[in-house]
Design a protein around this motif. Structure first.
Motif, short mmCIF file in Angstrom:
data_model
loop_
_atom_site.label_atom_id
_atom_site.label_comp_id
_atom_site.label_asym_id
_atom_site.label_seq_id
_atom_site.Cartn_x
_atom_site.Cartn_y
_atom_site.Cartn_z
N ILE A 269 0.52 -1.06 0.07
CA ILE A 269 0.29 -0.16 0.28
C ILE A 269 0.85 0.93 0.57
O ILE A 269 1.73 1.26 0.52
N THR A 270 0.84 2.23 -0.84
CA THR A 270 1.36 3.83 -0.50
C THR A 270 -0.06 4.66 -0.32
O THR A 270 -1.09 5.06 -1.04
N ILE A 271 0.31 5.08 0.81
CA ILE A 271 -0.29 6.17 1.39
C ILE A 271 -0.31 6.87 1.03
O ILE A 271 0.78 7.85 1.11
N TRP A 272 -1.46 8.27 0.44
CA TRP A 272 -1.42 9.36 -0.03
C TRP A 272 -2.02 10.40 1.42
O TRP A 272 -2.70 9.56 2.29
N ARG A 273 -1.48 11.34 1.67
CA ARG A 273 -1.11 11.46 2.96
C ARG A 273 -3.64 12.22 3.19
O ARG A 273 -3.29 12.54 4.81
N ASN A 274 -3.88 12.32 2.32
CA ASN A 274 -5.54 12.53 2.47
C ASN A 274 -6.20 11.65 3.87
O ASN A 274 -6.62 12.22 4.64
N VAL A 275 -6.08 10.20 3.14
CA VAL A 275 -6.33 9.35 4.09
C VAL A 275 -5.76 8.99 5.38
O VAL A 275 -6.27 8.91 6.60
N LEU A 276 -4.37 10.42 5.30
CA LEU A 276 -4.31 10.31 6.88
C LEU A 276 -4.79 11.60 7.93
O LEU A 276 -4.54 11.63 9.27
N GLU A 277 -5.03 12.01 7.40
CA GLU A 277 -5.89 13.40 8.02
C GLU A 277 -7.05 13.00 8.95
O GLU A 277 -8.29 12.67 8.61
N GLY A 278 -6.68 13.45 10.01
CA GLY A 278 -7.31 13.26 11.96
C GLY A 278 -7.48 12.08 11.78
O GLY A 278 -8.10 11.80 12.45
N GLN A 279 -6.55 11.20 11.24
CA GLN A 279 -5.85 9.63 12.36
C GLN A 279 -4.61 9.49 13.19
O GLN A 279 -3.87 9.95 12.12
N ASN A 280 -5.09 8.91 13.63
CA ASN A 280 -4.02 8.53 14.92
C ASN A 280 -2.88 7.76 14.65
O ASN A 280 -3.35 7.11 13.48
N LEU A 281 -1.79 8.34 14.04
CA LEU A 281 -0.68 7.59 12.86
C LEU A 281 -0.32 6.21 13.92
O LEU A 281 -0.09 5.43 12.57
N ARG A 282 -0.41 6.36 15.26
CA ARG A 282 0.06 4.92 15.60
C ARG A 282 -1.62 3.79 15.75
O ARG A 282 -0.97 2.62 15.40
N ASP A 283 -2.80 4.55 15.74
CA ASP A 283 -3.69 3.53 15.47
C ASP A 283 -3.73 3.46 13.71
O ASP A 283 -3.96 2.43 13.48
N ALA A 284 -3.16 3.28 12.88
CA ALA A 284 -3.15 3.57 11.31
C ALA A 284 -2.12 2.33 11.77
O ALA A 284 -2.42 1.58 10.67
N ARG A 285 -1.27 2.44 12.16
CA ARG A 285 0.07 1.85 11.80
C ARG A 285 -0.39 0.42 12.57
O ARG A 285 0.25 -0.75 11.54
N THR A 286 -0.76 0.68 13.68
CA THR A 286 -1.53 -1.23 13.92
C THR A 286 -2.62 -1.44 12.87
O THR A 286 -2.37 -2.77 13.17
N MET A 287 -3.62 -1.44 12.96
CA MET A 287 -4.47 -1.09 11.56
C MET A 287 -3.50 -2.04 10.58
O MET A 287 -4.02 -3.15 9.75
N LEU A 288 -2.51 -1.34 10.19
CA LEU A 288 -1.73 -2.07 8.94
C LEU A 288 -1.19 -3.18 9.29
O LEU A 288 -1.00 -4.52 8.73
N ASP A 289 -0.32 -3.05 10.33
CA ASP A 289 0.15 -4.55 10.93
C ASP A 289 -0.98 -5.83 11.19
O ASP A 289 -0.90 -6.95 11.12
N ASP A 290 -2.26 -5.12 11.79
CA ASP A 290 -3.05 -6.43 11.96
C ASP A 290 -3.46 -6.97 10.63
O ASP A 290 -4.40 -7.89 10.21
N TYR A 291 -3.27 -6.13 9.43
CA TYR A 291 -4.12 -6.49 8.24
C TYR A 291 -2.91 -7.15 7.43
O TYR A 291 -2.66 -7.16 5.55
N ASN A 292 -1.33 -7.71 7.33
CA ASN A 292 -0.40 -7.47 6.90
C ASN A 292 -0.33 -6.45 5.91
O ASN A 292 0.48 -7.38 5.33
N MET A 293 0.21 -5.36 6.19
CA MET A 293 0.21 -4.74 5.08
C MET A 293 1.66 -3.98 5.21
O MET A 293 1.81 -3.40 6.14
N GLU A 294 2.33 -3.73 4.03
CA GLU A 294 3.37 -2.83 4.06
C GLU A 294 3.10 -2.04 3.14
O GLU A 294 2.45 -1.71 2.52
N VAL A 295 3.68 -1.27 3.87
CA VAL A 295 4.07 0.82 3.60
C VAL A 295 5.05 0.65 2.09
O VAL A 295 6.18 0.61 2.64
N VAL A 296 4.46 0.52 1.26
CA VAL A 296 6.11 0.88 0.05
C VAL A 296 6.25 2.72 0.21
O VAL A 296 7.15 3.05 -0.15
#
Lengths: 276, 276
Positions: free
Chosen positions: A38-65
């Motif tokens: 996944i490549t994350i565009w910053r618009n979807v990070l707005e208003g998003q807790n970034l540690r929660d985002a990282r946890t969610m990415l880990d839970d779904y086994n996603m690699e941020v490219v």
């Protein structure tokens, strides 16, 4: 000749490709379809807790490219150039927190000044944010944009220019993103891709297609196979240059955004195996 | 440094710039405003007796700078390539009858085949029509088009490519048209313009501006001064290359076509002295 694509282990989707979805929807749906890049565009990070985002990415086994995008350095206004600095430092921090190894730079241009001046400001800007990028372990990828964006979005319009700048800056933390949409027309593309790889600067590879005719300057990109770009040929060159990273699907398209996004993901997967 | 423009003796208008007007209106109105250079687009020659046209041009003391346009050579369909031959021969004849020294070529592209293939067909096409061009005393000007047209309008997208092709064909009757709109973004532009002139291939110089932002792929060109192109800088390079012909104003613009065309001609004259 590009290697055959027989699975989705090297497929990455840009969140902007499925613009109607928020970050959580992107993660869940990509993962459910067996896509883990996944490549994350910053618009979807707005208003998003970034540690929660990282946890969610880990839970779904996603690699941020990578994270898209920083840049937009040039302006005739000093205040805007300073604001760009702050924004880029924040982007590096975001990339660090979601564990993205690369931040893509859309370098910017200001039609009120010569392209040469904008290029100087781009180089200065990259050099200024470089210490923070190093400290965060985030590489900066200069993305040359199609010449049709030279007036307002990027004064770096060929791979030769991006290579040149990366070589001049000469840092392990500065390289180049190669996007077929921006570069397919260039008759020096093969040699510049090889140069890019040889110098260790090939950080990312983006795919989509060029619709014939194209109707909108920003949001009429095609899915691979829709248009006239020979994506496998360019991917072959990228592989010849030593690149073994993800093939990132980055499509801005009013047409596709208006469709059911899960079905669209299936279409992307088919196009990936057939036309990438 | 470009020479100062203090009168209209080198100003040429493309009939397409004042699209609402037919040929007679173009001739009468340009002449009435003291403009005596005209490039005739073939649409205004349709249904027009060409000897009458030439008489009218003479009556109003108009110099035909070129006819636009021939070209569109490439196609995957043999039938279409043959039709392009016929059309180009007719265009040469039209240029001969209105006494135009140059026929501008928009070379064409077919997104169904590689750019290299389209370029081969362009070269073959030019070589095939060259004897008729020579016989008619009409030079063929290869016009490189902006890379945003590589999918459907021209596989020749840089001045380097146009120079290369003209040099390979190596005829006094084949050269190049330099248009700021298509080429302004290219960081090799100055050297390629000098190369073009040095080899005797600089046949025409077209001016307009690049709007920021540009909203339409075809018909959103700006009047000189509207956008971000440094036209005087490029004109300086063209003059350094030995060119002393007309500065041809070629603007496709829904915006300007919707305005009163005589007032628009005044605007063009002002922009010519100030921003060209």
């Amino acid at each position: 000749m590009a290697t055959a694509l027989t699975d989705f282990s090297k497929l990455c989707i840009h969140t902007m490709t499925t613009k109607p979805w928020d970050l959580k929807q992107c993660i869940k749906n990509y993962s459910a379809k067996g896509i883990h890049g996944i490549t994350i565009w910053r618009n979807v990070l707005e208003g998003q807790n970034l540690r929660d985002a990282r946890t969610m990415l880990d839970d779904y086994n996603m690699e941020v490219v990578s994270v898209a995008r920083g840049g937009f350095f040039p302006s005739v206004e000093e205040k805007k150039r300073q604001a760009a600095m702050d924004d880029n430092l924040w982007a590096i921090n975001q990339a660090f927190l979601v564990r993205a190894p690369v931040l893509v730079l859309v370098c910017g241009a200001d039609g009120r000044q010569p392209l040469e001046k904008s290029r100087e400001q781009i180089k200065e800007g990259i050099i200024r944010i470089l210490p923070e990028a190093k400290a965060a372990g985030v590489k900066l990828a200069i993305e040359p944009l199609h010449p049709m964006y030279a007036g307002d979005r990027s004064a770096i319009n060929t791979l030769a220019q991006a290579n040149q700048m990366a070589e001049e800056i000469n840092s392990d933390f500065v390289g180049v993103a190669v996007d077929v949409y921006h570069l397919w027309w260039d008759n020096n593309l093969q040699q510049e891709i090889l140069r890019c790889g040889k110098n260790g600067n090939l950080l990312a590879f983006h795919v989509c297609d060029w619709n014939v005719p194209t109707k909108d300057f920003l949001n009429d990109r095609g899915l691979m196979g829709d248009g006239c770009i020979d994506v496998p040929q360019i991917r072959g060159w990228v592989e010849d240059a030593g690149f073994s990273g993800y093939n990132e699907v980055e499509i801005f398209s009013h047409k596709y955004w208006a469709t059911e996004q899960k079905e669209y993901l299936e279409k992307i997967k088919n196009a990936y195996l057939k036309f990438t």
